[in-house]
Design a protein around this motif. Structure first.
Motif, PDB file in Angstrom:
ATOM      1  N   THR A 107       0.837  -1.200   0.000  1.00  0.00           N
ATOM      2  CA  THR A 107       0.000   0.000   0.000  1.00  0.00           C
ATOM      3  C   THR A 107       0.873   1.251   0.000  1.00  0.00           C
ATOM      4  N   PHE A 108       1.936   1.224   0.783  1.00  0.00           N
ATOM      5  CA  PHE A 108       2.864   2.355   0.828  1.00  0.00           C
ATOM      6  C   PHE A 108       3.458   2.597  -0.557  1.00  0.00           C
ATOM      7  N   ALA A 109       3.834   1.531  -1.259  1.00  0.00           N
ATOM      8  CA  ALA A 109       4.418   1.649  -2.600  1.00  0.00           C
ATOM      9  C   ALA A 109       3.420   2.277  -3.571  1.00  0.00           C
ATOM     10  N   ARG A 110       2.150   1.886  -3.487  1.00  0.00           N
ATOM     11  CA  ARG A 110       1.131   2.477  -4.359  1.00  0.00           C
ATOM     12  C   ARG A 110       0.977   3.969  -4.082  1.00  0.00           C
ATOM     13  N   ARG A 111       0.967   4.339  -2.813  1.00  0.00           N
ATOM     14  CA  ARG A 111       0.816   5.753  -2.468  1.00  0.00           C
ATOM     15  C   ARG A 111       2.071   6.549  -2.807  1.00  0.00           C
ATOM     16  N   LEU A 112       3.209   5.913  -2.730  1.00  0.00           N
ATOM     17  CA  LEU A 112       4.475   6.547  -3.078  1.00  0.00           C
ATOM     18  C   LEU A 112       4.494   6.945  -4.554  1.00  0.00           C
TER      19      LEU A 112
ATOM     20  N   TYR B 143      21.044   8.243   9.834  1.00  0.00           N
ATOM     21  CA  TYR B 143      20.753   7.728   8.506  1.00  0.00           C
ATOM     22  C   TYR B 143      21.114   6.250   8.424  1.00  0.00           C
ATOM     23  N   GLU B 144      20.144   5.430   7.978  1.00  0.00           N
ATOM     24  CA  GLU B 144      20.399   3.995   7.775  1.00  0.00           C
ATOM     25  C   GLU B 144      19.851   3.518   6.446  1.00  0.00           C
ATOM     26  N   GLY B 145      19.593   4.446   5.550  1.00  0.00           N
ATOM     27  CA  GLY B 145      19.077   4.088   4.244  1.00  0.00           C
ATOM     28  C   GLY B 145      17.842   4.913   3.929  1.00  0.00           C
ATOM     29  N   GLU B 146      17.341   4.691   2.696  1.00  0.00           N
ATOM     30  CA  GLU B 146      16.167   5.447   2.266  1.00  0.00           C
ATOM     31  C   GLU B 146      15.424   4.688   1.179  1.00  0.00           C
ATOM     32  N   ILE B 147      14.185   5.027   1.035  1.00  0.00           N
ATOM     33  CA  ILE B 147      13.344   4.503  -0.034  1.00  0.00           C
ATOM     34  C   ILE B 147      13.384   5.519  -1.170  1.00  0.00           C
ATOM     35  N   GLU B 148      13.579   5.019  -2.378  1.00  0.00           N
ATOM     36  CA  GLU B 148      13.632   5.918  -3.528  1.00  0.00           C
ATOM     37  C   GLU B 148      12.324   6.715  -3.612  1.00  0.00           C
ATOM     38  N   GLY B 149      12.476   8.002  -3.894  1.00  0.00           N
ATOM     39  CA  GLY B 149      11.312   8.876  -3.979  1.00  0.00           C
ATOM     40  C   GLY B 149      11.100   9.717  -2.728  1.00  0.00           C
ATOM     41  N   THR B 150      12.004   9.591  -1.761  1.00  0.00           N
ATOM     42  CA  THR B 150      11.906  10.365  -0.523  1.00  0.00           C
ATOM     43  C   THR B 150      12.138  11.839  -0.819  1.00  0.00           C
ATOM     44  N   ASP B 151      11.250  12.685  -0.296  1.00  0.00           N
ATOM     45  CA  ASP B 151      11.341  14.128  -0.513  1.00  0.00           C
ATOM     46  C   ASP B 151      12.175  14.845   0.539  1.00  0.00           C
ATOM     47  N   ALA B 152      12.159  14.333   1.770  1.00  0.00           N
ATOM     48  CA  ALA B 152      12.865  15.030   2.848  1.00  0.00           C
ATOM     49  C   ALA B 152      13.322  14.052   3.914  1.00  0.00           C
ATOM     50  N   PHE B 153      14.372  14.458   4.604  1.00  0.00           N
ATOM     51  CA  PHE B 153      14.892  13.722   5.755  1.00  0.00           C
ATOM     52  C   PHE B 153      14.751  14.655   6.948  1.00  0.00           C
ATOM     53  N   ILE B 154      13.807  14.340   7.820  1.00  0.00           N
ATOM     54  CA  ILE B 154      13.529  15.186   8.974  1.00  0.00           C
ATOM     55  C   ILE B 154      13.545  14.280  10.205  1.00  0.00           C
ATOM     56  N   PRO B 155      14.397  14.532  11.176  1.00  0.00           N
ATOM     57  CA  PRO B 155      14.421  13.693  12.374  1.00  0.00           C
ATOM     58  C   PRO B 155      13.038  13.630  13.038  1.00  0.00           C
ATOM     59  N   TYR B 156      12.660  12.426  13.454  1.00  0.00           N
ATOM     60  CA  TYR B 156      11.335  12.180  14.020  1.00  0.00           C
ATOM     61  C   TYR B 156      10.988  13.121  15.170  1.00  0.00           C
ATOM     62  N   ASP B 157      11.977  13.481  15.961  1.00  0.00           N
ATOM     63  CA  ASP B 157      11.719  14.312  17.142  1.00  0.00           C
ATOM     64  C   ASP B 157      11.829  15.809  16.850  1.00  0.00           C
ATOM     65  N   GLN B 158      11.987  16.157  15.564  1.00  0.00           N
ATOM     66  CA  GLN B 158      12.067  17.568  15.169  1.00  0.00           C
ATOM     67  C   GLN B 158      11.109  17.890  14.031  1.00  0.00           C
ATOM     68  N   ILE B 159      10.164  16.986  13.750  1.00  0.00           N
ATOM     69  CA  ILE B 159       9.324  17.134  12.565  1.00  0.00           C
ATOM     70  C   ILE B 159       8.278  18.241  12.699  1.00  0.00           C
TER      71      ILE B 159
ATOM     72  N   GLU C  91      -1.161  14.649   1.647  1.00  0.00           N
ATOM     73  CA  GLU C  91      -0.809  13.315   2.128  1.00  0.00           C
ATOM     74  C   GLU C  91       0.690  13.260   2.403  1.00  0.00           C
ATOM     75  N   ILE C  92       1.038  12.909   3.638  1.00  0.00           N
ATOM     76  CA  ILE C  92       2.434  12.789   4.048  1.00  0.00           C
ATOM     77  C   ILE C  92       2.711  11.325   4.362  1.00  0.00           C
ATOM     78  N   LEU C  93       3.677  10.751   3.657  1.00  0.00           N
ATOM     79  CA  LEU C  93       4.090   9.374   3.891  1.00  0.00           C
ATOM     80  C   LEU C  93       5.333   9.399   4.771  1.00  0.00           C
ATOM     81  N   LEU C  94       5.277   8.696   5.886  1.00  0.00           N
ATOM     82  CA  LEU C  94       6.391   8.651   6.835  1.00  0.00           C
ATOM     83  C   LEU C  94       6.960   7.245   6.919  1.00  0.00           C
TER      84      LEU C  94
END
Length: 149
Positions: free
Chosen positions: A52-57, A71-87, A100-103
């Motif tokens: 489902t995440f892939a379809r929405r991506l 940083y431990e990797g990323e999914i292609e198509g990521t728009d931003a890298f924002i630390p969870y505790d600073q979002i 729609e925000i995909l996290l």
């Protein structure tokens, strides 16, 4: 004991009736969405599987955020890298709170925290990858391991 002592007093009957009416009105207020402002209804995060995440991506109108630190990797198509505790309040987030925000993160714990922070900030359309990049990879999808320059 006389028969008259078994009858409820008029005051008790009136009090019981008032309680029933008050409970009914309260239930109507809670159950009638038209009577509750949108601000009073908490946004809900959709916890979705990797498919489902892939379809929405694939939707170009979504905003994709990796909230994992470090940083431990990323999914292609990521728009931003924002630390969870600073979002909350980050200026890279879309200004429209209905976007729609995909996290995602590595396992899902950090993205769950980020989801709650976004809900508290007023965002209403949040999608969280259940199991994070671990589940994404387990489903046969690639995770990029080199940070972008």
């Amino acid at each position: 004991m006389s028969r008259t002592s078994l009858r409820p007093s008029r005051h008790r009957v009136l009090l019981a009736g008032a309680v029933i009416v008050a409970v009914g009105i309260g239930a109507a207020l809670v159950l009638s969405p038209g009577l509750v402002s949108r601000d009073q209804i908490a946004a809900r995060t959709a916890l979705v599987d990797p498919s489902t995440f892939a379809r929405r991506l694939a939707d170009p109108d979504t905003f994709v955020v990796n909230v994992h630190v470090p940083y431990e990797g990323e999914i292609e198509g990521t728009d931003a890298f924002i630390p969870y505790d600073q979002i909350a309040g980050d200026d890279r987030l879309p200004p429209d709170s209905d976007t729609e925000i995909l996290l995602y993160c590595r396992s899902g714990r950090m993205s769950a925290s980020a989801s709650r922070a976004l809900e508290d900030a007023g965002y209403t359309n949040i999608v969280d990858l259940d199991g994070g990049m671990v589940a994404w990879e387990a489903g046969g999808r690639p995770v990029l391991r080199s940070p972008r320059d």
